[in-house]
Design a protein around this motif. Structure first.
Motif, PDB file in Angstrom:
ATOM      1  N   GLY A 409       0.824  -1.202   0.000  1.00  0.00           N
ATOM      2  CA  GLY A 409       0.000   0.000   0.000  1.00  0.00           C
ATOM      3  C   GLY A 409       0.861   1.256   0.000  1.00  0.00           C
ATOM      4  N   GLN A 410       0.452   2.244   0.785  1.00  0.00           N
ATOM      5  CA  GLN A 410       1.186   3.505   0.843  1.00  0.00           C
ATOM      6  C   GLN A 410       2.361   3.465   1.818  1.00  0.00           C
ATOM      7  N   GLY A 411       2.480   2.391   2.563  1.00  0.00           N
ATOM      8  CA  GLY A 411       3.612   2.252   3.472  1.00  0.00           C
ATOM      9  C   GLY A 411       3.563   3.186   4.670  1.00  0.00           C
ATOM     10  N   ASN A 412       2.358   3.515   5.147  1.00  0.00           N
ATOM     11  CA  ASN A 412       2.240   4.489   6.238  1.00  0.00           C
ATOM     12  C   ASN A 412       2.803   3.976   7.561  1.00  0.00           C
ATOM     13  N   THR A 413       2.533   2.724   7.900  1.00  0.00           N
ATOM     14  CA  THR A 413       3.039   2.164   9.162  1.00  0.00           C
ATOM     15  C   THR A 413       4.447   1.616   8.958  1.00  0.00           C
ATOM     16  N   LYS A 414       5.369   2.092   9.783  1.00  0.00           N
ATOM     17  CA  LYS A 414       6.757   1.663   9.682  1.00  0.00           C
ATOM     18  C   LYS A 414       6.995   0.474  10.620  1.00  0.00           C
ATOM     19  N   ILE A 415       7.457  -0.642  10.070  1.00  0.00           N
ATOM     20  CA  ILE A 415       7.676  -1.868  10.842  1.00  0.00           C
ATOM     21  C   ILE A 415       9.153  -2.231  10.802  1.00  0.00           C
ATOM     22  N   GLU A 416       9.699  -2.582  11.961  1.00  0.00           N
ATOM     23  CA  GLU A 416      11.072  -3.068  12.048  1.00  0.00           C
ATOM     24  C   GLU A 416      11.087  -4.377  12.823  1.00  0.00           C
ATOM     25  N   PHE A 417      11.666  -5.403  12.220  1.00  0.00           N
ATOM     26  CA  PHE A 417      11.845  -6.708  12.852  1.00  0.00           C
ATOM     27  C   PHE A 417      13.336  -6.950  13.047  1.00  0.00           C
ATOM     28  N   SER A 418      13.708  -7.579  14.164  1.00  0.00           N
ATOM     29  CA  SER A 418      15.086  -8.016  14.345  1.00  0.00           C
ATOM     30  C   SER A 418      15.101  -9.265  15.208  1.00  0.00           C
ATOM     31  N   THR A 419      15.784 -10.290  14.746  1.00  0.00           N
ATOM     32  CA  THR A 419      15.931 -11.528  15.506  1.00  0.00           C
ATOM     33  C   THR A 419      17.335 -12.082  15.295  1.00  0.00           C
ATOM     34  N   THR A 420      17.709 -13.027  16.122  1.00  0.00           N
ATOM     35  CA  THR A 420      18.941 -13.777  15.900  1.00  0.00           C
ATOM     36  C   THR A 420      18.624 -15.046  15.109  1.00  0.00           C
ATOM     37  N   SER A 421      17.774 -15.901  15.685  1.00  0.00           N
ATOM     38  CA  SER A 421      17.394 -17.124  14.979  1.00  0.00           C
ATOM     39  C   SER A 421      15.878 -17.270  14.848  1.00  0.00           C
ATOM     40  N   GLY A 422      15.132 -16.358  15.410  1.00  0.00           N
ATOM     41  CA  GLY A 422      13.678 -16.463  15.361  1.00  0.00           C
ATOM     42  C   GLY A 422      13.113 -16.080  14.007  1.00  0.00           C
TER      43      GLY A 422
END
Length: 430
Positions: A409-422
């Motif tokens: 879509g318009q990309g309004n919500t900014k999402i950041e994911f970070s894991t080691t092995s998950g």
């Protein structure tokens, strides 16, 4: 261990008797005072839990650093970086994937403070209140602004009544001596209810359990409520006020229909169950107990160390959820920022609306985020060492093994994911 020795150590642990008293009782029974060295107080038990949580966090950091170090080891490949590989007439350029930044290790939630039942409060200016035969205190009800309770064992119930009366009842399994009865003091609108004087019980006598019931006037709006318990479970119902606070060591806390500017509930090994909580600022914390919550708040923080966290609610601004090894589940909405962190616990998140930012981090726990199909859409970035990423939405972007992006879509919500092995996954909210 003889029954007499066990009783003496139990009373020492509950701070019912002093170490000197325990030593004399053990000598009278012909026991060695060395047993005192093995008696842990509730405060020592709390410190142990805190140390274990800190050690768990440090070990998780070490695991992350080790994983980062392993990620820098060159892979075994037949083709050096930059060499072209010809397969079925097609040319592919082999290039080294950049190592993503190491995901941060979620901190262990802080252990709640241990309430001191017999503490001397320098701000205590009230006068001792004479016990009422029927448990009613009409004069105090007219001026009551703040309530403070300190209790050891048994149970504590505080709830809003159907009339304008203030009722305080104390019950026990046997008649109470003067030194065992509850002490009430009142001054400047503040009522303090204490367990009683520090009692001295005989070695073979069972520890005393007393049950406290406080019924508040129906229309009262407390400035503050402060409940401190050692091993007594605490129940709070239908209370309105400014600052509502309750803490317990090994007793659980149950809260229903509380409304306040600030609500803060914390335990060490007891669980927390909150239903219908409404606050500008809400904080629920437990170390090893289970946490469940149903709430509405402007900002909210919920955390456990090893207990599971299950919550549903609506937050207008910022919501922070964290566990170390417990499973985390949330369903609801948040307006501005949504932050979730776990170490080995998995995350199961279902949002009914699209906040401004979503930040989810884990070491080895998986992340499962469900979102509504909104025109505003989202823009997601992820980084991992050995985990995987998946997206149910028809998103565009560059998705590689260790890092990537997804635009919908318009990309309004900014999402950041970070894991080691998950693993990480974005799915549609059903």
């Amino acid at each position: 261990m003889s029954e007499g020795k066990e009783k003496i150590l139990q009373m020492l642990e509950a701070e019912i008797i002093t170490e000197e008293d325990a030593k004399r009782l053990l000598e009278a029974l012909g026991e060695t005072p060395d047993a005192l060295q093995r008696a842990e107080t509730f405060r020592e038990e709390t410190d142990r839990l805190c140390r274990e949580a800190e050690e768990f966090r440090q070990q998780a950091e070490a695991d992350v650093q080790a994983a980062q170090g392993n990620a820098n080891v060159p892979s075994l490949t037949l083709y050096p970086d930059g060499m072209e590989e010809i397969v079925d007439g097609n040319v592919f350029e082999i290039s080294a994937s950049p190592t993503p930044p190491t995901p941060p290790t979620p901190p262990a939630p802080p252990a709640p403070p241990v309430p001191s039942v017999f503490e001397e409060d320098e701000t205590e200016t009230g006068e001792i209140v004479t016990e009422s035969m029927d448990g009613r205190y009409p004069e105090i009800a007219k001026e009551l602004c703040s309530l403070r309770v300190r209790w050891i064992s048994g149970s504590v119930q505080v709830y809003g009544g159907e009339s304008e009366e203030l009722i305080i009842r104390e019950t026990a399994s046997r008649p109470l001596s003067e030194g065992e009865k509850t002490i009430l003091s009142f001054g400047s609108g503040r009522l303090t209810v204490k367990w009683g004087k520090s009692p001295k019980w005989r070695p073979f006598q069972r520890p005393l359990e007393k049950h406290l019931e406080i019924v508040l006037p129906k229309s009262i709006d407390l400035e503050s409520l402060d409940i401190g318990s050692i091993s007594a479970p605490v129940s709070l119902r239908v209370i309105t006020g400014g600052r509502l606070h309750a803490s317990a060591v090994s007793g659980g806390i149950s809260a229903e229909k509380l409304q306040g500017d600030q609500i803060n509930l914390s335990t060490v090994s007891g669980g927390i169950e909150g239903r219908g909580l409404t606050a500008d600022r809400l904080e629920l914390h437990t170390v090893s107990g289970r946490l469940t919550g149903d709430f509405s708040a402007e900002t909210a923080k919920l955390s456990t160390t090893s207990g599971t966290l299950t919550a549903q609610g609506n937050v207008w601004e910022n919501l922070t959820l964290s566990t170390v090894s417990g499973v985390l589940r949330f369903e609801g909405t948040t307006g501005e920022n949504f932050q979730v962190s776990t170490t080995s616990g998995s995350q199961h998140l279902a949002l009914g609306g699209m906040p401004r930012t979503i930040n989810c981090g884990s070491v080895s726990g998986k992340i499962d985020l469900r979102l509504p199909d909104s025109q505003g859409g989202f823009s997601a970035k992820y980084s991992t060492l050995s985990g995987s990423f998946g997206c149910e939405f028809p998103a565009t972007g560059k998705q590689e093994k260790r890092s990537g992006s997804a635009l919908y879509g318009q990309g309004n919500t900014k999402i950041e994911f970070s894991t080691t092995s998950g693993s990480m996954y974005i799915g549609r909210l059903s």
